[in-house]
Scaffold this active site. Sequence first.
Site, PDB file in Angstrom:
ATOM      1  N   HIS A   9      -9.061   5.356   0.849  1.00  0.00           N
ATOM      2  CA  HIS A   9      -9.007   4.801   2.198  1.00  0.00           C
ATOM      3  C   HIS A   9      -7.643   4.205   2.503  1.00  0.00           C
ATOM      4  O   HIS A   9      -6.840   3.906   1.608  1.00  0.00           O
ATOM      5  CB  HIS A   9     -10.103   3.749   2.375  1.00  0.00           C
ATOM      6  CG  HIS A   9      -9.935   2.556   1.466  1.00  0.00           C
ATOM      7  ND1 HIS A   9      -8.979   1.587   1.665  1.00  0.00           N
ATOM      8  CD2 HIS A   9     -10.601   2.197   0.347  1.00  0.00           C
ATOM      9  CE1 HIS A   9      -9.058   0.683   0.716  1.00  0.00           C
ATOM     10  NE2 HIS A   9     -10.035   1.021  -0.104  1.00  0.00           N
ATOM     11  N   GLU A  86     -16.642   1.062  -4.654  1.00  0.00           N
ATOM     12  CA  GLU A  86     -15.614   0.661  -5.614  1.00  0.00           C
ATOM     13  C   GLU A  86     -16.248  -0.036  -6.815  1.00  0.00           C
ATOM     14  O   GLU A  86     -17.399  -0.500  -6.771  1.00  0.00           O
ATOM     15  CB  GLU A  86     -14.605  -0.263  -4.917  1.00  0.00           C
ATOM     16  CG  GLU A  86     -13.466  -0.792  -5.776  1.00  0.00           C
ATOM     17  CD  GLU A  86     -12.587   0.288  -6.394  1.00  0.00           C
ATOM     18  OE1 GLU A  86     -13.108   1.062  -7.234  1.00  0.00           O
ATOM     19  OE2 GLU A  86     -11.387   0.329  -6.075  1.00  0.00           O
TER      20      GLU A  86
END
Length: 204
Positions: A9, A86
Amino acid sequence: MGDLIVLRHGQTEWSRDGRHTGRTDVPLTARGVADAAALAPMLARRHIAAVFTSPAARARRTTELAGLAGGPAGSPTVKQDPDLWEWDYGGYEGMTTPQIQQRRPGWYLWRDGVIPGDAAHPGETVQEVGARADRVLARATAYLPDGDVALVGHGHMLRVLTARWLGLPASDGRLFRLDTGTVSTLGDEHDEPVILTWNVPFAS
């Protein structure tokens, strides 16, 4: 067979400042928005059979800005995959490496791991992150006969996923630096998994 397109991202304030950002949902900065949007023309030239994204807003927004969501009829459906979250940094969530090393001199994430945090951040071992990566790869590779598969996620998770793609231990993700606002591709050569491109900025 298609390739795996691995997208980290765009920039957030926490990633810019080096703060460990696991399950905290931090939005993209203006630079992160611009970097993600710059990827759209390149991705438009690929035949993408499937898109998987972390449920985090920063990953979903990157997916949208890169033109991977909300396309014309016949475009691949974007699948939110919780296994693409994550690494859960536990008690180190939001801290920088120098801050952690003040408490634990010489601390290194890939070797020393994390400590438990609160109920929202219990923490994970690298092996647990590797198990999640294996599940993502199992789902994603099923689509490769039909074209490329885009995986939109986070730095440490995607590094672990790359190690597992190559048949390496999850901890060998330490070998693959991955910056925000980058795209990488994983494929094969002579039926063996390889890295085709790595850590290429969105704007390139």
